[in-house]
Scaffold this active site. Structure first.
Site, PDB file in Angstrom:
ATOM      1  N   LYS A 223       0.875  -1.183   0.000  1.00 16.75           N
ATOM      2  CA  LYS A 223       0.000   0.000   0.000  1.00 16.75           C
ATOM      3  C   LYS A 223       0.908   1.226   0.000  1.00 16.75           C
ATOM      4  CE  LYS A 223      -2.812   3.244   1.697  1.00 16.75           C
ATOM      5  NZ  LYS A 223      -1.762   4.281   1.669  1.00 16.75           N
ATOM      6  N   GLU A 300       8.389  -0.774  12.187  1.00 19.09           N
ATOM      7  CA  GLU A 300       9.406   0.281  12.356  1.00 19.09           C
ATOM      8  C   GLU A 300       8.631   1.546  12.658  1.00 19.09           C
ATOM      9  OE1 GLU A 300      12.549  -0.432  12.159  1.00 19.09           O
ATOM     10  OE2 GLU A 300      12.507  -2.347  11.129  1.00 19.09           O
ATOM     11  N   CYS A 334      12.877   9.055  10.844  1.00 22.80           N
ATOM     12  CA  CYS A 334      12.553   8.450  12.138  1.00 22.80           C
ATOM     13  C   CYS A 334      13.776   8.346  13.041  1.00 22.80           C
ATOM     14  CB  CYS A 334      11.930   7.085  11.918  1.00 22.80           C
ATOM     15  SG  CYS A 334      12.977   6.066  10.902  1.00 22.80           S
ATOM     16  N   GLU A 432       8.624  13.342  19.176  1.00 21.22           N
ATOM     17  CA  GLU A 432       9.463  13.756  18.053  1.00 21.22           C
ATOM     18  C   GLU A 432       8.776  14.896  17.290  1.00 21.22           C
ATOM     19  OE1 GLU A 432       8.095   9.990  15.211  1.00 21.22           O
ATOM     20  OE2 GLU A 432      10.147  10.672  15.126  1.00 21.22           O
TER      21      GLU A 432
HETATM   22  N1  LIG Z   1      11.018   3.431  12.285  1.00 18.35           N
HETATM   23  C1  LIG Z   1      11.076   3.744  11.011  1.00 18.35           C
HETATM   24  O1  LIG Z   1      11.789   3.128  10.224  1.00 18.35           O
HETATM   25  C2  LIG Z   1      10.243   4.892  10.489  1.00 18.35           C
HETATM   26  C3  LIG Z   1      10.455   5.357   9.202  1.00 18.35           C
HETATM   27  C4  LIG Z   1       9.700   6.431   8.722  1.00 18.35           C
HETATM   28  C5  LIG Z   1       8.750   7.011   9.537  1.00 18.35           C
HETATM   29  N2  LIG Z   1       8.573   6.534  10.772  1.00 18.35           N
HETATM   30  C6  LIG Z   1       7.608   7.167  11.663  1.00 18.35           C
HETATM   31  O2  LIG Z   1       6.444   7.516  10.929  1.00 18.35           O
HETATM   32  C7  LIG Z   1       5.899   8.722  11.429  1.00 18.35           C
HETATM   33  C8  LIG Z   1       5.719   9.740  10.326  1.00 18.35           C
HETATM   34  O3  LIG Z   1       5.019   9.257   9.250  1.00 18.35           O
HETATM   35  P1  LIG Z   1       3.438   9.420   9.133  1.00 18.35           P
HETATM   36  O4  LIG Z   1       2.929  10.489   9.996  1.00 18.35           O
HETATM   37  O5  LIG Z   1       3.105   9.473   7.704  1.00 18.35           O
HETATM   38  O6  LIG Z   1       2.991   8.049   9.761  1.00 18.35           O
HETATM   39  P2  LIG Z   1       1.604   7.333   9.626  1.00 18.35           P
HETATM   40  O7  LIG Z   1       1.652   6.213  10.574  1.00 18.35           O
HETATM   41  O8  LIG Z   1       0.467   8.260   9.694  1.00 18.35           O
HETATM   42  O9  LIG Z   1       1.629   6.793   8.121  1.00 18.35           O
HETATM   43  C9  LIG Z   1       2.530   5.820   7.668  1.00 18.35           C
HETATM   44  C10 LIG Z   1       1.846   4.966   6.615  1.00 18.35           C
HETATM   45  O10 LIG Z   1       0.760   4.316   7.197  1.00 18.35           O
HETATM   46  C11 LIG Z   1      -0.417   4.526   6.452  1.00 18.35           C
HETATM   47  N3  LIG Z   1      -1.543   4.528   7.385  1.00 18.35           N
HETATM   48  C12 LIG Z   1      -1.993   5.550   8.143  1.00 18.35           C
HETATM   49  N4  LIG Z   1      -3.093   5.164   8.847  1.00 18.35           N
HETATM   50  C13 LIG Z   1      -3.299   3.852   8.534  1.00 18.35           C
HETATM   51  C14 LIG Z   1      -4.259   2.886   8.931  1.00 18.35           C
HETATM   52  N5  LIG Z   1      -5.213   3.155   9.787  1.00 18.35           N
HETATM   53  N6  LIG Z   1      -4.173   1.654   8.381  1.00 18.35           N
HETATM   54  C15 LIG Z   1      -3.207   1.358   7.490  1.00 18.35           C
HETATM   55  N7  LIG Z   1      -2.286   2.224   7.089  1.00 18.35           N
HETATM   56  C16 LIG Z   1      -2.318   3.467   7.600  1.00 18.35           C
HETATM   57  C17 LIG Z   1      -0.189   5.832   5.728  1.00 18.35           C
HETATM   58  O11 LIG Z   1      -0.929   5.887   4.542  1.00 18.35           O
HETATM   59  C18 LIG Z   1       1.274   5.748   5.426  1.00 18.35           C
HETATM   60  O12 LIG Z   1       1.436   5.035   4.249  1.00 18.35           O
HETATM   61  C19 LIG Z   1       6.872   9.188  12.476  1.00 18.35           C
HETATM   62  O13 LIG Z   1       6.426   8.810  13.734  1.00 18.35           O
HETATM   63  C20 LIG Z   1       8.158   8.443  12.151  1.00 18.35           C
HETATM   64  O14 LIG Z   1       9.040   8.310  13.193  1.00 18.35           O
HETATM   65  C21 LIG Z   1       9.271   5.500  11.271  1.00 18.35           C
HETATM   66  O1  LIG Z   2      12.840   7.346   8.361  1.00 20.71           O
HETATM   67  C1  LIG Z   2      13.122   6.209   8.356  1.00 20.71           C
HETATM   68  C2  LIG Z   2      14.200   5.459   7.717  1.00 20.71           C
HETATM   69  C3  LIG Z   2      15.388   6.260   7.452  1.00 20.71           C
HETATM   70  C4  LIG Z   2      16.615   5.419   7.248  1.00 20.71           C
HETATM   71  O2  LIG Z   2      16.541   4.275   6.818  1.00 20.71           O
HETATM   72  O3  LIG Z   2      17.671   5.931   7.554  1.00 20.71           O
END
Ligand SMILES: NC(=O)c1ccc[n+]([C@@H]2O[C@H](COP(=O)([O-])OP(=O)(O)OC[C@H]3O[C@@H](n4cnc5c(N)ncnc54)[C@H](O)[C@@H]3O)[C@@H](O)[C@H]2O)c1
Ligand SMILES: O=CCCC(=O)O
Length: 533
Positions: A223, A300, A334, A432
């Site tokens: 997705k 993640e 992240c 964050e």
């Molecule tokens: N740990 C990691 O590797 C990592 C990497 C990137 C981002 N992040 C985290 O993501 C956050 C920022 O991104 P964001 O705000 O877009 O996150 P988010 O959780 O809102 O969205 C992430 C993904 O999930 C989908 N999504 C949202 N609600 C959903 C649901 N109910 N069911 C299924 N899918 C759903 C979104 O469409 C998007 O594709 C931050 O907290 C960041 O730290 C973590």
């Molecule tokens: O934001 C998440 C992933 C970033 C990275 O892989 O360094």
């Protein structure tokens, strides 16, 4: 009622989102003519067929949503329309799952070396098309072209890496505890996998999951993020060219229907595995939804990384590391440092040098020469930065650099900002920012800073700078995180296990461990084996 932070936005609330009946926007007008008149120039794609509009990728075909609905995707820098993609519903995704299940029957039987060759070809195609992929990333995400190119290299590396891991998916021969038995294990693909990824790395977050899934012999339904679907769709085009069989990789697209699709992917019995990268709140919801099918999960999730500068650190190394860690993708990573703890003996020198470097940043359109930092992804991201600055300054923090929006550049631009005198009672300490805001906390002792750094419900990454080898081990072991950078601000590497502890999730991506998330270990016990002689 669950909250979907980035998704429960109606068209009326957000002018950059909305469901429409299909409309005819000729591509040539948008990529070339329109961009000539927009706030910035989008370089024309060398291969226009990489721009997939109004279609998703299912069973090797470019398909529309059955309802015919679409949603719009906007350039975060110019706020101009990039294009539209299908607003799929559960009926569309059900079909994609069925195709992935059908494809799994044959794909699981392919030789690991065949899968390796497909992944390698896909990697080669990514490298051949790296400029176009970078253009798409900058267009929909906003990051400067140099960073987007860096992301393409990083993303492609996961396909290369797992092409090399596929033929080395060894089992074990286990010395048994039962007389007459012989025990061996094999690793088998789990089956159909659902992948959900965020917008901050439109290519790398996808390939970091696709690479190991395919290497293991799984098929996937991915997705795409609502904000950045076009990069993923271009990867679908390249997957097809790489000879990946129909149904093995499926990309579905949705914005408003994301929660319903998420629920379907979690509850569908055919889907055996869900790998999610995104916020902790959504991760918790997906875990709950997956309980009825007891899927294999890897998450993640969010971070709130501490970065510690000890008095004995090399100043330039610490400043450079902190800049890299804090301001990568304008703070929307992240693993970005969110809390910068600086020991009192080096605090003033560090603050001065760090602020000086941040003053040198050039913010603007990601396509312009010399730009170091682009826009944030949307207005809500900018508001969060503002809110954290307002909260901190109202409680006594001082602005060393920045502090303001940049309305002349566009709605989504904010100055890279440094605050000093940040304390534990401020919002930035607890969550964050996910934006270009660095808060400097002063501390005196190692014990005190470890306690503060670990005072978080998440634990993804942590960083520290010291020249004392004893301290390096001690602090690295004491930090409650999944990844530690010691005298470096850059820990992301295809070869290194990536993942967190606490509410930052579980599972590891990349590295020799990444493929484990997509296999089940089967134990074979052979009984009644007699010794000869
Ligand atoms: N740990 C990691 O590797 C990592 C990497 C990137 C981002 N992040 C985290 O993501 C956050 C920022 O991104 P964001 O705000 O877009 O996150 P988010 O959780 O809102 O969205 C992430 C993904 O999930 C989908 N999504 C949202 N609600 C959903 C649901 N109910 N069911 C299924 N899918 C759903 C979104 O469409 C998007 O594709 C931050 O907290 C960041 O730290 C973590
Ligand atoms: O934001 C998440 C992933 C970033 C990275 O892989 O360094």
């Amino acid at each position: 009622m669950p909250r979907f932070p980035s998704l429960l936005i109606s068209a009326a609330q957000n002018t950059s989102r909305g469901l429409r009946a299909p409309k005819q926007y000729p591509l040539s007008t948008r990529i070339f003519a329109m961009t000539m008149s927009s706030a910035h120039l989008v370089p024309p794609l060398k291969d226009k067929s990489l721009f997939k509009e109004n279609v998703a990728f299912v069973n090797g075909k470019w398909v529309k949503a059955k309802s015919g609905k679409i949603f719009e995707v906007y350039d975060p820098a110019s706020m101009k329309l990039i294009g539209t993609v299908p607003e799929m519903e559960t009926v569309d995704v059900n079909e994609a799952i069925d195709h992935a299940a059908a494809a799994f029957k044959d794909f699981r039987k392919t030789l690991p070396r065949e899968r390796a060759r497909m992944l390698r070809k896909w990697y080669d195609l990514m490298m051949e098309n790296k400029e176009d992929l970078a253009t798409l990333i900058t267009w929909e995400n906003g990051k400067p072209t140099a960073d987007a190119l860096g992301e393409v290299n990083y993303a492609a590396a996961f396909l290369e890496w797992f092409s090399e891991e596929a033929p080395r998916l060894y089992g074990d021969t286990i010395p048994t505890a039962v007389a007459g038995n012989r025990v061996v294990t094999i690793k088998q693909p789990v089956g159909v996998c659902a992948l959900i990824t965020p917008w901050n790395f439109p290519a790398a977050m996808v390939t970091r999951k696709l690479g190991p899934a395919l290497a293991a012999g799984c098929t996937v339904v991915a997705k795409t993020p609502g904000e950045t679907p076009f990069t993923a769709l271009a990867l679908g085009e390249l997957a097809q060219r790489a000879g990946i069989p129909p149904g093995v990789v499926n990309f579905v697209t949705a914005l408003d229907h994301t929660p319903a699709i998420g629920q379907l992917l979690c509850e569908h019995p055919t889907v055996k595995k869900l790998s999610f990268t995104g916020s902790t709140n959504v991760g918790k919801l997906l875990m709950k939804q997956s309980s009825s099918t007891l899927k294999k999960l890897s998450f993640e999730l969010g971070g709130n990384a501490p970065l510690i500068v000890f008095d004995d650190a090399d100043l330039e190394t610490a400043v450079t590391g902190a800049i890299t860690s804090k301001f990568r993708t304008s703070g929307q990573t992240c693993v970005c440092a969110n809390r910068l703890y600086v020991q009192s003996g080096i605090y003033d020198k560090f603050a001065e040098r760090f602020a000086e470097k941040v003053k040198g940043f050039k913010v603007g359109s990601g396509y312009d020469q010399g730009i170091t930092h682009g826009p944030l992804i949307h207005g809500r991201a900018v508001s969060k930065v503002e809110q954290h600055i307002r909260d901190a300054t109202s409680k006594g923090a001082q602005v060393l650099v920045g502090g303001q929006r940049l309305p002349d550049l566009g709605e989504n631009f904010h100055q890279p900002t440094v605050l000093s005198g940040v304390t534990a009672d401020m919002a930035i300490a607890g969550e964050e920012t996910f934006g270009p805001l660095a808060g400097l906390f002063k501390f005196d002792t190692e014990e005190e800073v470890i306690k503060a750094a670990n005072n978080a419900d998440v634990g993804l990454a942590g960083y520290f700078f010291t020249s004392d080898i004893q301290r390096a081990w001690r602090v690295a072991e004491a930090l409650e995180v999944g990844m530690v950078g010691i005298n470096t601000g850059l820990i992301s590497d295809v070869a290194s296990p990536f993942g967190g502890v606490k509410l930052s999730g579980f599972g590891r991506e990349g590295s020799k461990y990444g493929i484990d998330e997509y296999v089940a270990i089967k134990t074979m016990t052979f009984g009644g084996v007699q010794h000869i002689g």
